[in-house]
Motif scaffolding. Sequence first.
Motif, PDB file in Angstrom:
ATOM      1  N   SER A 194       0.833  -1.201   0.000  1.00 18.31           N
ATOM      2  CA  SER A 194       0.000   0.000   0.000  1.00 18.31           C
ATOM      3  C   SER A 194       0.874   1.260   0.000  1.00 18.31           C
ATOM      4  O   SER A 194       0.599   2.215  -0.742  1.00 18.31           O
ATOM      5  CB  SER A 194      -0.914   0.007   1.230  1.00 18.31           C
ATOM      6  OG  SER A 194      -1.624   1.217   1.323  1.00 18.31           O
ATOM      7  N   LEU A 195       1.933   1.261   0.814  1.00 14.48           N
ATOM      8  CA  LEU A 195       2.844   2.415   0.874  1.00 14.48           C
ATOM      9  C   LEU A 195       3.582   2.589  -0.447  1.00 14.48           C
ATOM     10  O   LEU A 195       3.826   3.711  -0.892  1.00 14.48           O
ATOM     11  CB  LEU A 195       3.851   2.224   2.016  1.00 14.48           C
ATOM     12  CG  LEU A 195       3.280   2.296   3.430  1.00 14.48           C
ATOM     13  CD1 LEU A 195       4.336   1.883   4.458  1.00 14.48           C
ATOM     14  CD2 LEU A 195       2.766   3.704   3.737  1.00 14.48           C
ATOM     15  N   GLN A 196       3.921   1.464  -1.093  1.00 16.02           N
ATOM     16  CA  GLN A 196       4.596   1.520  -2.386  1.00 16.02           C
ATOM     17  C   GLN A 196       3.698   2.166  -3.432  1.00 16.02           C
ATOM     18  O   GLN A 196       4.137   3.015  -4.211  1.00 16.02           O
ATOM     19  CB  GLN A 196       4.958   0.099  -2.835  1.00 16.02           C
ATOM     20  CG  GLN A 196       6.443  -0.094  -3.039  1.00 16.02           C
ATOM     21  CD  GLN A 196       6.791  -1.503  -3.479  1.00 16.02           C
ATOM     22  OE1 GLN A 196       6.133  -2.476  -3.128  1.00 16.02           O
ATOM     23  NE2 GLN A 196       7.845  -1.614  -4.249  1.00 16.02           N
ATOM     24  N   GLU A 197       2.454   1.762  -3.437  1.00 20.71           N
ATOM     25  CA  GLU A 197       1.504   2.295  -4.417  1.00 20.71           C
ATOM     26  C   GLU A 197       1.273   3.791  -4.219  1.00 20.71           C
ATOM     27  O   GLU A 197       1.025   4.524  -5.179  1.00 20.71           O
ATOM     28  CB  GLU A 197       0.182   1.531  -4.315  1.00 20.71           C
ATOM     29  CG  GLU A 197       0.285   0.074  -4.790  1.00 20.71           C
ATOM     30  CD  GLU A 197      -0.977  -0.718  -4.495  1.00 20.71           C
ATOM     31  OE1 GLU A 197      -1.820  -0.216  -3.704  1.00 20.71           O
ATOM     32  OE2 GLU A 197      -1.109  -1.839  -5.026  1.00 20.71           O
ATOM     33  N   LYS A 198       1.369   4.241  -2.969  1.00 21.23           N
ATOM     34  CA  LYS A 198       1.185   5.659  -2.675  1.00 21.23           C
ATOM     35  C   LYS A 198       2.463   6.467  -2.924  1.00 21.23           C
ATOM     36  O   LYS A 198       2.432   7.702  -2.901  1.00 21.23           O
ATOM     37  CB  LYS A 198       0.768   5.840  -1.210  1.00 21.23           C
ATOM     38  CG  LYS A 198      -0.598   5.254  -0.862  1.00 21.23           C
ATOM     39  CD  LYS A 198      -0.859   5.412   0.627  1.00 21.23           C
ATOM     40  CE  LYS A 198      -2.171   4.770   1.035  1.00 21.23           C
ATOM     41  NZ  LYS A 198      -2.387   4.852   2.516  1.00 21.23           N
TER      42      LYS A 198
END
Length: 443
Positions: A236-240
């Motif tokens: 999720s952090l990567q996608e953001k």
Amino acid sequence: MFPRSFPQAYNIHVNGVLHCRVRYSQLLGLHEQLKKEYGSNVVPAFPPKKIFTLTPAEVEQRREQLEKYMQAVRQDPLLGASEMFNSFLRKAQQETQQIPTEDVALDICLSNGQKVTVNILTSDQTEDVLDAVATKLDLPDDLVGYFSLFLVREGVDGGLTFVRKLQEFELPYVSITSLRSSEFHILLRKSYWDMAYDSDVMDNRVGLNLLYAQTVSDIERGWILVNKDQHRQLKSLQEKGSKKEFIHLGQTLKYYGYIKFDPCITDFPEKGCQVIVSAGNNELNFHVKLPNEQMKEGSFKVTRMRCWRVTSSVSGTVSAKCEVKLELAFEYLMSKDRLQWVTITSQQAIMMSICLQSMVDELMVKKSGGSIKKMLRKRHNGSILRTDSQQAVKSPPLLVRNRITKLSSVSLRGISASNSANDISGNDFHGNYAFEGIGDDDL
């Protein structure tokens, strides 16, 4: 007429790979320069020149003496870190490999698989190449020392084997070219262990990107342990695009910042056990497979190691290919008043030793209140003072053989003109070099 004496040459290898070939006269010349610069009371005694032809026993004796001499110079905080000593080794490396000084392009790999091509001279030393990479990436000068160049080997399965950290006595272009294999690469990676220094790096955009790429790579390789819930959070952090948050979460995970070594053998808790060793957080972590197939995990803190050493032994004959076996052994305080030696048999033993030494250096600087930035920028193997309880190997061993030597712990070997360059015997590693002698002439 006296019998003619033939030149005696010595090979220096790093981790079993030929670094350079030098003659007795060249080593004597280095000795005279060091003595002139630093004084006879600082420089160790040099094996004397002989008038008559050396007998086989005398050849071996000289090899041992030269090996001890080079080990002593390498381990001396002043001499071993001197530009005079290291430039001698760099020049010898370039001459041995017969690579002229010229402009070349050199690829440096990043953790995310990307490559940075820098334009350098073949004679540029490790620090010069690191500076060139930093300039190409736009990494600030005050952060350059947080990173180092490592020689790595990439397997067909994508696995990464750390061969060694490139040292101040070698020329990266010559080192990588002399291997003549596309499996080997030079990798840029952070060179410190304490994750508290991550904040310094993350304050800069380029530093943040490098640290983020390394963290992602270590997770993908399985070097950092991640459960399903953590994996979901990281994705999720990567996608953001939340790189700092990604790294902060990574810092909470097991084995963050560790270097994982190839499977090897240990004698702990019993002989012949298979083990996967990882280095990080001021420790060596063991995942041991016992003879009964049971798996056990344990850690050995560097602060409880009284000392360690790297040794080599050789199997094979002149007619057959020799194999060099490396071992890292450390004396560990298992409990109050109980010390025990633990041995790891691995071709990455010297890299493990370098990791331990850099951990000790960091701890000593932190304890003395010194500047980690200054230490990282100007660190030389063995240049940090340590207490009697921390008498660790100061630099990778130097071996010397008659004709060709290894640079990883100082050891010398003698070889007559008819001998194979691979004919070596066992040696203790206490520096960053290995010597083998080659007979030709005493010059």
